[in-house]
Design an enzyme around this catalytic site. Structure first.
Site, PDB file in Angstrom:
ATOM      1  N   ASP A   7      63.612 -43.748 120.879  1.00  0.00           N
ATOM      2  CA  ASP A   7      62.416 -43.175 120.668  1.00  0.00           C
ATOM      3  C   ASP A   7      61.635 -44.000 121.417  1.00  0.00           C
ATOM      4  O   ASP A   7      60.880 -44.921 120.922  1.00  0.00           O
ATOM      5  CB  ASP A   7      62.245 -42.768 119.237  1.00  0.00           C
ATOM      6  CG  ASP A   7      60.746 -42.093 119.167  1.00  0.00           C
ATOM      7  OD1 ASP A   7      60.138 -42.036 120.211  1.00  0.00           O
ATOM      8  OD2 ASP A   7      60.348 -41.802 118.104  1.00  0.00           O
ATOM      9  N   CYS A  34      53.372 -39.675 109.497  1.00  0.00           N
ATOM     10  CA  CYS A  34      54.729 -39.321 110.013  1.00  0.00           C
ATOM     11  C   CYS A  34      55.673 -40.077 109.751  1.00  0.00           C
ATOM     12  O   CYS A  34      56.665 -40.228 110.545  1.00  0.00           O
ATOM     13  CB  CYS A  34      54.829 -38.489 111.140  1.00  0.00           C
ATOM     14  SG  CYS A  34      53.838 -37.237 111.234  1.00  0.00           S
ATOM     15  N   HIS A  84      59.700 -42.579 112.878  1.00  0.00           N
ATOM     16  CA  HIS A  84      58.667 -41.380 112.775  1.00  0.00           C
ATOM     17  C   HIS A  84      59.661 -40.325 112.313  1.00  0.00           C
ATOM     18  O   HIS A  84      60.718 -40.217 112.777  1.00  0.00           O
ATOM     19  CB  HIS A  84      58.235 -41.050 114.019  1.00  0.00           C
ATOM     20  CG  HIS A  84      57.151 -40.106 114.365  1.00  0.00           C
ATOM     21  ND1 HIS A  84      57.552 -38.750 114.167  1.00  0.00           N
ATOM     22  CD2 HIS A  84      55.741 -40.309 114.638  1.00  0.00           C
ATOM     23  CE1 HIS A  84      56.676 -38.019 114.357  1.00  0.00           C
ATOM     24  NE2 HIS A  84      55.419 -38.878 114.691  1.00  0.00           N
ATOM     25  N   LYS A  88      50.972 -39.573 125.391  1.00  0.00           N
ATOM     26  CA  LYS A  88      50.726 -40.921 124.712  1.00  0.00           C
ATOM     27  C   LYS A  88      50.559 -41.835 125.696  1.00  0.00           C
ATOM     28  O   LYS A  88      50.461 -42.987 125.382  1.00  0.00           O
ATOM     29  CB  LYS A  88      51.789 -41.208 123.699  1.00  0.00           C
ATOM     30  CG  LYS A  88      51.938 -40.451 122.488  1.00  0.00           C
ATOM     31  CD  LYS A  88      52.760 -41.110 121.324  1.00  0.00           C
ATOM     32  CE  LYS A  88      53.298 -39.918 120.334  1.00  0.00           C
ATOM     33  NZ  LYS A  88      52.230 -39.838 119.346  1.00  0.00           N
TER      34      LYS A  88
HETATM   35  N1  PMP Z   1      58.117 -40.990 117.596  1.00  0.00           N
HETATM   36  C1  PMP Z   1      57.074 -41.604 117.567  1.00  0.00           C
HETATM   37  C2  PMP Z   1      57.392 -43.211 117.337  1.00  0.00           C
HETATM   38  C3  PMP Z   1      55.947 -41.025 117.691  1.00  0.00           C
HETATM   39  O1  PMP Z   1      54.776 -41.811 117.496  1.00  0.00           O
HETATM   40  C4  PMP Z   1      55.614 -39.631 117.753  1.00  0.00           C
HETATM   41  C5  PMP Z   1      54.267 -39.213 117.784  1.00  0.00           C
HETATM   42  N2  PMP Z   1      53.488 -39.328 116.875  1.00  0.00           N
HETATM   43  C6  PMP Z   1      56.742 -38.884 118.000  1.00  0.00           C
HETATM   44  C7  PMP Z   1      58.095 -39.541 117.728  1.00  0.00           C
HETATM   45  C8  PMP Z   1      56.753 -37.441 118.295  1.00  0.00           C
HETATM   46  O2  PMP Z   1      56.046 -37.137 119.401  1.00  0.00           O
HETATM   47  P1  PMP Z   1      55.739 -35.775 119.918  1.00  0.00           P
HETATM   48  O3  PMP Z   1      54.798 -35.209 118.506  1.00  0.00           O
HETATM   49  O4  PMP Z   1      54.925 -36.022 121.139  1.00  0.00           O
HETATM   50  O5  PMP Z   1      56.923 -35.090 120.189  1.00  0.00           O
END
Ligand code: PMP
Length: 569
Positions: A209, A377, A132, A235
């Site tokens: 992560d 993303c 991400h 999440k």
């Molecule tokens: N890493 C991964 C794999 C994610 O799916 C996400 C959120 N889509 C994030 C990081 C970032 O998370 P947050 O926006 O809650 O900080």
């Protein structure tokens, strides 16, 4: 409710329950919501919602600071939540649990507090290609700041981190290895145990992560033996704006504070210097998201028993949903999964031959189905897979087989629909007889006399068909609209009187329709008018705000920003 029972589980989620999807079974009405965007954020159970309200009504006070009972009560609940998280991920100590805004902030703390202060030119950072952006961009920034180099670990055909390549990439120069436990696009549980072992063998620090993992798997940071593990509450049925940075104590001790202010200090003096608080407070400057922490604990109390259940009913049900959805999609000819094989968790990504993912997502939205389209993303992953985006269905244990069947049925209908499949005869005649440039009044008349998202969506698609395609030579670096998730191009011309006219194009039909709507507002106008025009009011008038409120995601904001940039005052 500790034993997982699908319908009882679903009943806990008021937003899901308030949309009566039993109607799907009777085929009577379009359900108002089928929520398949759970990898972006999950819905919240009633007890988490109630917990937030209860906190504000009964406990609200600042933590750690006051010598009164209410503050003690708030502090007690706040620190109890920390112990709960410690137990939830198997950390050694509460000192290893830092509250952050979420996974993104957690990674930034590691990067700016530790990596920035330790990396030297030539050091290497190993990342997986499927990360991400939250686990890429902070590393790119620190690489720039320190002269370190990023090395990219590829994925296998099935979408797993490629362990065969790891041996070639991770070496004595590698100082940090950062990888998602589960990719938010591929739905694969990465072999992080082996990755961590390899990183340790060269003395590199590991950052995992866990954003997509914690809601599906029991995680034990001690047995993983990673140095850092990060995740976000939202999440995993918890609130937004709160997350966790887990770090091994000795590493956290060695790191300077990331932000400064209240709470993170021991003493402050203009003459004697300032000393910092001990862990975990050293990293928690300012008033924290107290209600978020307390409601997060409630979501863990809700989720943890399902993950701990020896019968695995929760995970087995999730698996059942994934298999059902994957098989049904596999039976649709136009579906191309972006990697091979059934995903390990309920995240299924695919493209559709001859259809743009945005067009399909918008069409599904008119049927009440919320899926995500775009790059998710993960732009480097899209480049690696030679695609500019895909559709992603992400499932939760509150979803149902009936919802999946409805989604598949709707998707097949959309694919069949003439308006998306082939040039519509009526429309192609109109193209010849009607001018493609619409006046503002005309657009307003169309949309104010059209009711319902389904019909408005159809109008947008019809408008899109009337937009003349831009010559291929004009679709270039100069005309491309950056920030729009589909490829789109814009060209401006201005008369000697300073009157602007715009032409444009996109690979998504929906964006072509939006271009016509936006052009109606900006064509034949002066720069001053263009800069003063309020796009939000316009979308409100058109009745589109609820469905397409101007954002970069749907492209409208990116188009408007480019128009304004081109119209120099
Ligand atoms: N890493 C991964 C794999 C994610 O799916 C996400 C959120 N889509 C994030 C990081 C970032 O998370 P947050 O926006 O809650 O900080």
């Amino acid at each position: 409710m500790n034993i997982f029972t699908p319908h009882l589980f679903r009943q806990q989620f008021p937003l899901i329950e308030s949309h009566d999807n039993s109607l799907i079974e009777n085929d009577a009405l379009t359900p108002s919501l089928v929520y398949f965007d759970n990898a972006a954020t999950t819905q919240k159970p009633q007890r988490v919602i109630d917990c937030q309200q209860h906190y504000y009504q009964n406990i609200n006070a600042n933590v750690h600071r006051a010598s009164h009972q209410l503050s003690s009560k708030a502090t007690f609940a706040f620190e109890k939540a920390r112990s709960l998280v410690q137990g939830f991920i198997g950390a050694n100590s509460v000192k290893e649990i830092i509250w952050t805004k979420g996974a993104t902030e957690s990674i930034n703390i590691i990067v700016q507090s530790l990596a920035r202060n330790t990396l030297v030119p030539g050091d290497e950072i190993a990342l997986c290609v499927s990360e991400h952006h939250a686990n890429i961009v902070p590393w790119q920034i620190v690489a720039e700041q320190t002269g370190a180099v990023i090395k990219v670990i590829p994925i296998t055909e099935q979408g797993y981190l490629d362990l065969d390549q790891v041996d070639n990439i991770i070496c004595e120069r590698t100082k940090f290895v950062a990888c998602a436990h589960i990719s938010n696009v591929l739905g694969r549980i990465n072999p992080i145990e082996q990755l961590i072992a390899k990183a340790k063998s060269v003395g590199a620090i590991t950052v995992i992560d866990g954003s997509q993992a914690v809601v599906h798997l029991s995680v034990d940071v001690k047995s993983l033996d990673c140095d850092f593990y990060v995740f976000s509450a939202h999440k995993m049925y918890g609130p937004t704006g709160i997350g966790v940075l887990y770090g091994k104590r000795e590493l956290l001790e060695s790191m300077p504070p990331y932000q400064a202010g209240g709470e993170m200090i021991k003493t402050v003096s203009f003459t004697q210097g300032t000393t910092f608080n001990s862990l975990p407070f050293k990293f928690e400057a300012g008033t924290p998201n107290i209600v978020g922490v307390i409601a997060f604990a409630e979501s863990i109390n809700f989720l943890a028993p399902f993950l701990a259940d020896v019968l695995n009913a929760y995970s087995l049900f999730e698996q059942k949903l994934v298999h059902h959805c994957y098989q049904a999609l596999a039976n649709i000819e136009q579906v191309n999964f972006i990697v091979e094989g059934i995903p390990d968790i309920g995240v299924i990504a695919f493209t559709l031959t001859d259809h743009h993912n945005h067009d399909i997502a918008m069409a599904l939205d008119t049927q009440g189905i919320a899926v995500r389209s775009g790059h998710h993303c993960a732009m480097p992953l899209m480049t690696y897979l030679h695609t500019d985006g895909c559709l992603r269905v992400s499932l939760s244990a509150y979803n149902t087989i009936t919802e999946i069947d409805y989604f598949i049925h709707s998707l097949k209908n959309i694919l069949l629909e003439e308006s998306l499949n082939q040039p519509d005869k009526r429309v192609s005649e109109e193209v010849i007889s009607e001018p493609s440039v619409k006046e503002l009044e005309e657009i307003i008349a169309i949309f104010t006399s059209t009711k319902g998202w389904d019909s408005r969506h159809r109008e947008i698609m019809l408008l899109g068909k009337k937009l003349p395609r831009l010559d291929k030579a004009l679709r270039n670096e100069d005309t491309v609209i950056s920030g729009c998730e589909s490829l789109a191009w814009l060209k401006a011309e201005s008369s000697t009187q300073g009157i602007y006219s715009f032409t444009g194009d996109s690979d998504a039909k929906i964006i072509r329709g939006l271009l016509v709507i936006v052009f109606a507002a900006f064509n034949n106008k002066t720069a001053q008018h263009i800069h003063q025009f309020n796009i939000n009011d316009y979308f409100e008038t058109l009745g589109l705000m609820q469905h397409l409120s101007p954002s970069r995601g749907n492209g409208v904001l990116a188009i408007v920003e480019k128009i304004k940039a081109l119209a120099q005052q």
